[in-house]
Design a protein around this motif. Structure first.
Motif, mmCIF file in Angstrom:
data_model
loop_
_atom_site.group_PDB
_atom_site.id
_atom_site.type_symbol
_atom_site.label_atom_id
_atom_site.label_comp_id
_atom_site.label_asym_id
_atom_site.label_seq_id
_atom_site.Cartn_x
_atom_site.Cartn_y
_atom_site.Cartn_z
ATOM 1 N N ARG A 55 0.833 -1.205 0.000
ATOM 2 C CA ARG A 55 0.000 0.000 0.000
ATOM 3 C C ARG A 55 0.872 1.261 0.000
ATOM 4 O O ARG A 55 0.591 2.219 -0.727
ATOM 5 C CB ARG A 55 -0.904 -0.013 1.241
ATOM 6 C CG ARG A 55 -2.266 0.523 0.991
ATOM 7 C CD ARG A 55 -3.207 0.395 2.183
ATOM 8 N NE ARG A 55 -3.420 -0.973 2.578
ATOM 9 C CZ ARG A 55 -3.141 -1.477 3.780
ATOM 10 N NH1 ARG A 55 -2.643 -0.714 4.719
ATOM 11 N NH2 ARG A 55 -3.374 -2.738 4.067
ATOM 12 N N GLU A 56 1.929 1.266 0.830
ATOM 13 C CA GLU A 56 2.814 2.437 0.872
ATOM 14 C C GLU A 56 3.506 2.647 -0.470
ATOM 15 O O GLU A 56 3.661 3.782 -0.923
ATOM 16 C CB GLU A 56 3.849 2.261 1.983
ATOM 17 C CG GLU A 56 3.274 2.418 3.370
ATOM 18 C CD GLU A 56 4.296 2.135 4.459
ATOM 19 O OE1 GLU A 56 5.495 1.959 4.142
ATOM 20 O OE2 GLU A 56 3.895 2.086 5.629
ATOM 21 N N ALA A 57 3.941 1.562 -1.111
ATOM 22 C CA ALA A 57 4.596 1.686 -2.417
ATOM 23 C C ALA A 57 3.616 2.241 -3.448
ATOM 24 O O ALA A 57 3.992 3.097 -4.275
ATOM 25 C CB ALA A 57 5.129 0.331 -2.862
ATOM 26 N N GLU A 58 2.366 1.787 -3.409
ATOM 27 C CA GLU A 58 1.363 2.298 -4.346
ATOM 28 C C GLU A 58 1.099 3.775 -4.099
ATOM 29 O O GLU A 58 0.944 4.556 -5.052
ATOM 30 C CB GLU A 58 0.071 1.496 -4.223
ATOM 31 C CG GLU A 58 0.153 0.106 -4.795
ATOM 32 C CD GLU A 58 -1.114 -0.707 -4.542
ATOM 33 O OE1 GLU A 58 -1.995 -0.244 -3.784
ATOM 34 O OE2 GLU A 58 -1.207 -1.797 -5.120
ATOM 35 N N GLU A 60 3.188 6.005 -2.821
ATOM 36 C CA GLU A 60 4.334 6.773 -3.305
ATOM 37 C C GLU A 60 4.287 6.906 -4.827
ATOM 38 O O GLU A 60 4.560 7.983 -5.374
ATOM 39 C CB GLU A 60 5.642 6.092 -2.888
ATOM 40 C CG GLU A 60 5.953 6.227 -1.417
ATOM 41 C CD GLU A 60 7.208 5.464 -1.012
ATOM 42 O OE1 GLU A 60 7.919 4.953 -1.906
ATOM 43 O OE2 GLU A 60 7.470 5.387 0.194
ATOM 44 N N GLU A 61 3.925 5.832 -5.500
ATOM 45 C CA GLU A 61 3.828 5.868 -6.957
ATOM 46 C C GLU A 61 2.733 6.847 -7.400
ATOM 47 O O GLU A 61 2.927 7.629 -8.337
ATOM 48 C CB GLU A 61 3.519 4.471 -7.488
ATOM 49 C CG GLU A 61 3.497 4.387 -8.994
ATOM 50 C CD GLU A 61 3.187 2.979 -9.477
ATOM 51 O OE1 GLU A 61 2.574 2.871 -10.556
ATOM 52 O OE2 GLU A 61 3.546 2.013 -8.781
ATOM 53 N N MET A 62 1.598 6.825 -6.700
ATOM 54 C CA MET A 62 0.512 7.763 -7.042
ATOM 55 C C MET A 62 0.932 9.202 -6.809
ATOM 56 O O MET A 62 0.621 10.083 -7.614
ATOM 57 C CB MET A 62 -0.721 7.450 -6.185
ATOM 58 C CG MET A 62 -1.644 6.463 -6.763
ATOM 59 S SD MET A 62 -3.200 6.649 -5.893
ATOM 60 C CE MET A 62 -3.670 4.982 -5.712
ATOM 61 N N GLU A 63 1.641 9.452 -5.694
ATOM 62 C CA GLU A 63 2.088 10.814 -5.416
ATOM 63 C C GLU A 63 3.033 11.307 -6.499
ATOM 64 O O GLU A 63 2.969 12.466 -6.905
ATOM 65 C CB GLU A 63 2.765 10.869 -4.047
ATOM 66 C CG GLU A 63 1.795 10.775 -2.893
ATOM 67 C CD GLU A 63 2.498 10.734 -1.537
ATOM 68 O OE1 GLU A 63 3.751 10.672 -1.500
ATOM 69 O OE2 GLU A 63 1.795 10.758 -0.529
ATOM 70 N N LYS A 64 3.910 10.426 -6.972
ATOM 71 C CA LYS A 64 4.827 10.815 -8.053
ATOM 72 C C LYS A 64 4.045 11.142 -9.322
ATOM 73 O O LYS A 64 4.333 12.111 -10.013
ATOM 74 C CB LYS A 64 5.833 9.697 -8.322
ATOM 75 C CG LYS A 64 6.878 9.558 -7.246
ATOM 76 C CD LYS A 64 7.819 8.404 -7.541
ATOM 77 C CE LYS A 64 8.816 8.216 -6.418
ATOM 78 N NZ LYS A 64 9.698 7.051 -6.639
ATOM 79 N N ARG A 65 3.037 10.301 -9.626
ATOM 80 C CA ARG A 65 2.213 10.567 -10.821
ATOM 81 C C ARG A 65 1.461 11.885 -10.687
ATOM 82 O O ARG A 65 1.368 12.660 -11.635
ATOM 83 C CB ARG A 65 1.212 9.422 -11.035
ATOM 84 C CG ARG A 65 1.802 8.259 -11.750
ATOM 85 C CD ARG A 65 0.695 7.355 -12.260
ATOM 86 N NE ARG A 65 0.919 6.023 -11.753
ATOM 87 C CZ ARG A 65 0.007 5.106 -11.544
ATOM 88 N NH1 ARG A 65 -1.252 5.365 -11.784
ATOM 89 N NH2 ARG A 65 0.311 3.923 -11.083
ATOM 90 N N TRP A 66 0.885 12.129 -9.500
ATOM 91 C CA TRP A 66 0.148 13.376 -9.288
ATOM 92 C C TRP A 66 1.066 14.583 -9.417
ATOM 93 O O TRP A 66 0.693 15.599 -9.992
ATOM 94 C CB TRP A 66 -0.526 13.380 -7.931
ATOM 95 C CG TRP A 66 -1.692 12.461 -7.818
ATOM 96 C CD1 TRP A 66 -2.427 11.938 -8.828
ATOM 97 C CD2 TRP A 66 -2.246 11.955 -6.615
ATOM 98 N NE1 TRP A 66 -3.411 11.124 -8.327
ATOM 99 C CE2 TRP A 66 -3.323 11.116 -6.966
ATOM 100 C CE3 TRP A 66 -1.947 12.109 -5.275
ATOM 101 C CZ2 TRP A 66 -4.093 10.456 -6.028
ATOM 102 C CZ3 TRP A 66 -2.718 11.449 -4.341
ATOM 103 C CH2 TRP A 66 -3.781 10.634 -4.719
#
Length: 134
Positions: A55-58, A60-66
């Motif tokens: 969940r934390e990795a997902e 972080e990935e979403m924050e980078k995309r945003w």
């Protein structure tokens, strides 16, 4: 995952009954149940930790995309001075109070009182106190 047929389970129970004995079998089953419970608890904790890391990795990935999408939008639409919204301010630097229309309170019409639905009871006639009863 583990395919145990009922016949195999009966065979294991019969061998346990003969090897351990009927007297000590409840104690042995209690100990086995305790250790199975401990193993399940460790497995549950491991699974929760793994799910948490995923969940934390997902996130972080979403924050980078945003952040990348926000940067792209900001590049495509730069802010100009004409687009800025200016908030009104009073002389002392505080925003003015929000004015709303006051509701009008109107007296509701009262319905006519309803007739009493109970029947009227007749009272017995009072005897004249001056006349003696016969």
């Amino acid at each position: 995952m583990f395919d145990i047929a009922p016949s195999e389970l009966l065979l294991v129970a019969f061998v346990a009954l003969i090897v351990i004995g009927p007297k000590d079998l409840p104690k042995a089953l209690r100990v086995v149940g305790y250790w199975v419970g401990k193993a399940r608890g460790v497995a549950r904790q491991f699974r929760q930790g793994f799910d948490s890391m995923v969940r934390e990795a997902e996130l972080e990935e979403m924050e980078k995309r945003w952040a990348a999408e926000n940067e792209r939008i900001m590049r495509e639409h730069p802010a100009s001075d004409g687009d800025a919204v200016v908030e009104p301010v009073t002389d002392d630097g505080t925003p003015p109070p929000v004015m709303v229309e006051q509701p009008q309170v109107v007296e509701a019409e009262r319905p006519a009182p309803a007739a009493d639905p109970r029947p009227v009871e007749s009272k017995p006639a009072q005897a004249n106190p001056d006349v003696a009863p016969s």
